[in-house]
Each structure stands twice: as structure tokens, then as C-alpha cells.
Design an enzyme around this catalytic site. Structure first.
Site: not given
Length: 370
Positions: A98-99, A201, A341
Site C-alpha cells: 500500500f505504501f 485510507f 517516512r
């Protein structure tokens, strides 16, 4: 100059001391939501590094340099306590994917790679409906997603799988909407963004994954119980808004348009400081909302137990789900202060994360579908 100055400190049992800037501090989370980690976490780190390399989602040198410091496995190991090791590994890989997808979305938007983005979205939609057909797709993001989905679909059966797909298709569509917003320079209104963010999300997909963690699919009437829905929404809204709060410097530096703070600044006329305070207020309200809903869910679970074996098993599954909803607060909270991040002030180029390889992404523009 750092985007936010000053800090408070908290020592976590599994890691170094981390600093929480006052603008980000949520004392209620620090005081009443203890940090927990799945015991499989150390092995999860190793498996995650291997998977990222094998799926070609990050170049090997960047996996070695950045994967552990990004703390993606820490995040998931705090979400899904009690999950079988194989399930936790699949969820962790989905989270890492997902990231990586989010990073591709950003770079494709910046460079206007509309055709590449269109092919990617089509591949992801197809994967949800027939994941095995996409395991060897030429785009690593499609193949990696297919690998995760195949593994996740092996735990609870067709009805859960179909629901997960129903919840994830709109996530892909919402990312596509953000792509077009960025290309057109459109900052969504606060109300529009709130709804869009609940999709980007992947609120309900992460909530779905509480059920295989608990070992059984919850009946429709339990999932739709108002208190269960409120608790789920509170934990996911907290996670989304807290991410917006902590990623605001990163996203302002990268000319991102999708952040609750950015919508407040653009449409409500707030200053940066006022927007930070308003997002923080909403984050804190989510904690209060969850605590109230949690009490109702636990009362509901006790009623479900009802003195028979089936009722007790269902109550235990429901209690597992709400227990892990609670764990999202501490895991999300500390992740944002441990992960590299969000350390935009330490990057050589504030608009380009060091863990993303632009050359690799640009080469993918030439790759067609298989």
C-alpha cells in the site's frame, strides 16, 4: 528549519526513544492505549525485506537501507494481535504494498503519467476479482497485490473474499479521483475530502481484516451494529487524520493537494497553525468517540455470549475485533514518530523521498500489459 519544533519523549519497550512534537502529542493515547506488538514481529521484518525484493517493489539497495527504518512491519504487528503468523505476514505485505502504491500514485501524478496510471488501476481492479490471473503481471505493483490478495483470500472463504473486494474496488477509484484532482489542481472541500479519505485510507478493508485475525467471519447483524460501526469509524478516522497531521510537512513539500490540513487552509481560510490545531482536535475527538463506542460493543458481546457455545465463540471474535481496533491508536501514533517516512527535514530533496527511486518508476512508463 523543522516543520514543527519541540518535542516530548516516550520510551517504547521494543525500540529507541522517540520524540513527539507538542503539536502532534495526544496524551490520552500515550496514557491509556498501551503499545502492543505481535510476537512474530522480528521474523516479520526479515520476511518483509525478502518480499519487497522478490516482488521488485523496491530496489535491493533501498530495501537494505530503508525497509527497517520505514517501520511498516511495526505498524501492522501492532494492529492485528492474535493473527496466525501466515495471516500477519500477508497483511504486512499488503501494508508495505500500500505504501509503495501510494508512492507510485504520487510520482505518476507529478509526472502526468496518465496512461501508466490507467493501466495500473485496471490491473488492480482485475486482481480483486481473479487474483491468480495477475500473479505474473509485468507491473510489480499488480503482481504484488495479486500475491497478497491470493493469500488473504485463503482464510475465511468466498463471502468474506467478496466483501473485501467490494470494499477495495472503491479504494482504487478514490486513488484515481485523487490522481485527476492533482492533474487538474483541484483541492477538495473539507466535506468532500473527509469522504474521499475514508476510501483512500481503505477504512473498511482494514476493518475486514480483523475477522480472519479473530478466526471467524462476523455475521451481518454484528458488523452492522451501530456501536461496532462507530468504533470502527473512530479508529480508522483517527488513523487517517493522524496520518494527515504528521504527513502535512511532507505533502506540502511535494505539492500534494489531499490532506485535511490542506483542505482547511484552502477552503476555510485557516493558517497552517490553525489547520494543525483543527486536525489535532478532530484526532482527539476520535479517541473519545471510540472509548464510548467500545463500551457499547463490549456490552453487546456479553449479551451475545448468551450461555451457549456458539454465542460465546461469536462474542470472543467480536471482543478480538474491538481489542485490535483499540490497538490501532497506539500503533498508528508511535509509527508516525518512529518511521523515516515522515522525516522530511532530513531529506536532501524535500519533494522527493529518498526511499523512492525515480528512475525505476520512469522506466515503468514504457511497460505495457501482459
Amino acid at each position: 528549519m523543522p516543520a514543527y519544533s519541540g518535542s516530548t519523549s516516550q520510551t517504547q519497550p521494543h525500540t529507541r526513544k522517540v520524540s513527539v512534537p507538542p503539536a502532534f502529542a495526544v496524551p490520552m493515547v500515550e496514557a491509556t492505549f498501551p503499545r502492543r506488538l505481535h510476537p512474530y514481529w522480528p521474523k516479520l521484518q526479515e520476511k518483509s525485506r525478502t518480499w519487497l525484493r522478490e516482488m521488485r517493489l523496491m530496489p535491493p539497495d533501498k530495501v537494505e537501507r530503508y525497509a527497517d527504518s520505514l517501520c511498516y512491519t511495526d505498524l501492522v504487528a501492532g494492529y492485528y494481535i492474535g493473527a496466525p503468523d501466515e495471516l500477519l505476514t500477508a497483511i504486512a505485505d499488503l501494508s508495505s504494498w500500500f505504501f509503495a502504491w501510494d508512492d507510485r500514485h504520487d510520482r505518476d501524478s507529478v509526472h502526468g503519467r496518465a496512461e501508466q496510471w490507467r493501466r495500473l488501476c485496471r490491473g488492480l481492479h482485475g486482481t480483486l476479482d481473479a487474483p491468480r490471473q495477475y500473479l505474473h503481471h509485468s507491473d510489480p505493483l499488480v503482481a504484488g497485490f495479486a500475491d497478497c490478495v491470493c493469500r488473504l483470500y485463503s482464510f475465511l472463504g468466498p463471502s468474506w473474499n467478496a466483501r473485501f473486494a467490494r470494499h477495495f474496488h472503491p479504494v482504487i477509484e478514490a486513488y484515481d479521483q485523487e490522481f485527476h484532482n492533482r492533474r487538474g489542481g483541484t483541492v477538495p472541500t473539507v466535506e468532500t475530502y473527509v469522504e474521499l479519505r475514508r476510501l483512500t485510507f481503505a477504512h473498511w478493508a482494514w476493518i475486514d481484516l480483523l475477522e480472519p485475525t479473530a478466526g471467524r467471519e462476523l455475521p451481518h447483524g454484528v458488523r452492522k451494529h451501530p456501536a461496532y460501526r462507530r468504533a470502527a469509524l473512530a479508529t480508522q478516522d483517527f488513523s487517517a487524520w493522524y496520518n494527515d497531521l504528521c504527513s502535512l510537512p511532507k505533502e506540502l513539500a511535494g505539492d500534494e493537494l489531499h490532506n485535511l490540513g490542506i483542505s482547511l487552509i484552502h477552503h476555510e481560510g485557516l493558517t497552517l497553525e490553525e489547520a494543525v490545531r483543527e486536525v489535532h482536535r478532530r484526532v482527539t475527538q476520535c479517541v473519545t468517540d471510540f472509548i464510548r463506542a467500545e463500551e457499547e460493543v463490549l456490552l453487546f458481546a456479553r449479551r451475545l455470549a448468551g450461555g451457549n457455545t456458539r454465542g460465546k465463540e461469536l462474542a470472543e471474535a467480536l471482543e478480538s475485533c474491538v481489542f485490535n481496533m483499540r490497538n490501532w491508536f497506539s500503533s498508528v501514533y508511535w509509527f508516525h514518530h518512529e518511521s523515516g517516512r515522515y522525516r522530511v527535514d532530513s531529506w536532501d530533496d524535500r519533494s522527493m523521498p529518498p526511499y523512492v527511486t525515480e528512475d525505476t518508476l520512469a522506466e515503468k512508463e514504457l511497460v505495457g500489459e501482459e
